[in-house]
Design an enzyme around this catalytic site. Structure first.
Site, PDB file in Angstrom:
ATOM      1  N   ASN A 137       0.844  -1.200   0.000  1.00  0.00           N
ATOM      2  CA  ASN A 137       0.000   0.000   0.000  1.00  0.00           C
ATOM      3  C   ASN A 137       0.881   1.252   0.000  1.00  0.00           C
ATOM      4  O   ASN A 137       1.955   1.295   0.607  1.00  0.00           O
ATOM      5  CB  ASN A 137      -1.027  -0.002   1.135  1.00  0.00           C
ATOM      6  CG  ASN A 137      -0.484  -0.284   2.509  1.00  0.00           C
ATOM      7  OD1 ASN A 137       0.559  -0.895   2.677  1.00  0.00           O
ATOM      8  ND2 ASN A 137      -1.203   0.163   3.519  1.00  0.00           N
ATOM      9  N   ILE A 138       0.399   2.243  -0.734  1.00  0.00           N
ATOM     10  CA  ILE A 138       1.146   3.500  -0.916  1.00  0.00           C
ATOM     11  C   ILE A 138       0.197   4.639  -0.577  1.00  0.00           C
ATOM     12  O   ILE A 138      -0.763   4.896  -1.327  1.00  0.00           O
ATOM     13  CB  ILE A 138       1.647   3.633  -2.378  1.00  0.00           C
ATOM     14  CG1 ILE A 138       2.504   2.410  -2.762  1.00  0.00           C
ATOM     15  CG2 ILE A 138       2.440   4.934  -2.551  1.00  0.00           C
ATOM     16  CD1 ILE A 138       2.897   2.351  -4.235  1.00  0.00           C
ATOM     17  N   GLU A 139       0.426   5.270   0.573  1.00  0.00           N
ATOM     18  CA  GLU A 139      -0.467   6.342   1.018  1.00  0.00           C
ATOM     19  C   GLU A 139       0.052   7.705   0.560  1.00  0.00           C
ATOM     20  O   GLU A 139       1.176   7.827   0.062  1.00  0.00           O
ATOM     21  CB  GLU A 139      -0.610   6.277   2.545  1.00  0.00           C
ATOM     22  CG  GLU A 139      -1.251   4.959   2.960  1.00  0.00           C
ATOM     23  CD  GLU A 139      -1.451   4.800   4.456  1.00  0.00           C
ATOM     24  OE1 GLU A 139      -0.872   5.585   5.239  1.00  0.00           O
ATOM     25  OE2 GLU A 139      -2.199   3.873   4.838  1.00  0.00           O
ATOM     26  N   GLU A 141      -3.027  -4.693  -3.021  1.00  0.00           N
ATOM     27  CA  GLU A 141      -3.478  -5.622  -4.070  1.00  0.00           C
ATOM     28  C   GLU A 141      -3.749  -4.904  -5.378  1.00  0.00           C
ATOM     29  O   GLU A 141      -3.499  -5.435  -6.456  1.00  0.00           O
ATOM     30  CB  GLU A 141      -4.691  -6.454  -3.616  1.00  0.00           C
ATOM     31  CG  GLU A 141      -5.843  -5.702  -3.002  1.00  0.00           C
ATOM     32  CD  GLU A 141      -5.684  -5.467  -1.497  1.00  0.00           C
ATOM     33  OE1 GLU A 141      -4.713  -4.794  -1.110  1.00  0.00           O
ATOM     34  OE2 GLU A 141      -6.559  -5.899  -0.727  1.00  0.00           O
ATOM     35  N   CYS A 184     -10.597  -4.316   0.686  1.00  0.00           N
ATOM     36  CA  CYS A 184     -11.644  -3.285   0.652  1.00  0.00           C
ATOM     37  C   CYS A 184     -12.534  -3.485  -0.578  1.00  0.00           C
ATOM     38  O   CYS A 184     -12.205  -4.228  -1.511  1.00  0.00           O
ATOM     39  CB  CYS A 184     -11.014  -1.892   0.669  1.00  0.00           C
ATOM     40  SG  CYS A 184     -10.417  -1.327  -0.942  1.00  0.00           S
ATOM     41  N   CYS A 215      -4.228   0.689  -2.372  1.00  0.00           N
ATOM     42  CA  CYS A 215      -4.044  -0.555  -1.622  1.00  0.00           C
ATOM     43  C   CYS A 215      -3.012  -1.461  -2.303  1.00  0.00           C
ATOM     44  O   CYS A 215      -2.807  -1.401  -3.522  1.00  0.00           O
ATOM     45  CB  CYS A 215      -5.356  -1.321  -1.544  1.00  0.00           C
ATOM     46  SG  CYS A 215      -6.625  -0.514  -0.569  1.00  0.00           S
ATOM     47  N   CYS A 227     -10.967  -2.687  -4.054  1.00  0.00           N
ATOM     48  CA  CYS A 227     -10.077  -3.749  -4.552  1.00  0.00           C
ATOM     49  C   CYS A 227     -10.882  -4.945  -5.054  1.00  0.00           C
ATOM     50  O   CYS A 227     -10.523  -5.562  -6.060  1.00  0.00           O
ATOM     51  CB  CYS A 227      -9.097  -4.182  -3.473  1.00  0.00           C
ATOM     52  SG  CYS A 227      -7.839  -2.926  -3.196  1.00  0.00           S
TER      53      CYS A 227
END
Ligand code: THU
Length: 135
Positions: A46-48, A59, A90, A57, A93
């Site tokens: 995940n990359i915020e 995936e 989520c 997310c 995804c």
């Protein structure tokens, strides 16, 4: 057994990817490893983002890496997070998964304790709006 080894290999790749997560806001790391039918594994974390909504997310990162590399058919995905029970993807995804997965694409949901839930997208997203709706 061969399939059990294959499963734990994919899960350990997802766990490795977890360490690359960029999570300064949630501090919640997720990793994914997606195997194409051609046998290549694409990982994701995940990359915020400081603006929150551009966050992605793990995936989805793995799926988008694979699709942008020319892959469209997948055999398996492993997703891991530090959760009490196997991580639940989520809704966004799940919608991305229905675009590329069918019930032959095995989904391993897992956690750091080693719990594994083996499922598929039809179970995770019943009565979905998928590509066939636009045929
Ligand atoms: N997240 C994932 O990467 N995958 C999941 O299956 C659940 C949630 C991320 C999104 C966000 O960066 C953080 O976990 C907390 O929601």
């Amino acid at each position: 057994m061969r399939s059990e080894n294959a499963r734990s290999n994919l899960i350990s790749k997802a766990k490795q990817a977890m360490s690359n997560a960029h999570v300064p806001y949630s501090n919640f790391r997720v990793g994914a490893a997606l195997e194409s039918q051609s046998g290549v594994v694409y990982t994701g974390c995940n990359i915020e983002n400081a603006a929150y909504t551009p966050s992605c997310c793990a995936e989805r990162v793995a799926i988008f890496k694979a699709v942008s590399s020319g892959e469209k058919k997948f055999s398996r995905i492993a997703i891991i997070g530090d959760t009490e029970t196997p991580i639940a993807p989520c809704g966004v995804c799940r919608q991305v998964m229905i675009e590329f997965f069918d019930n032959t694409t095995t989904i391993y949901l897992t956690n750091l304790k080693g719990d594994v839930k083996e499922t598929n997208i039809n179970e995770l997203l019943p009565y979905a709006f998928g590509p066939e709706a636009l045929d």
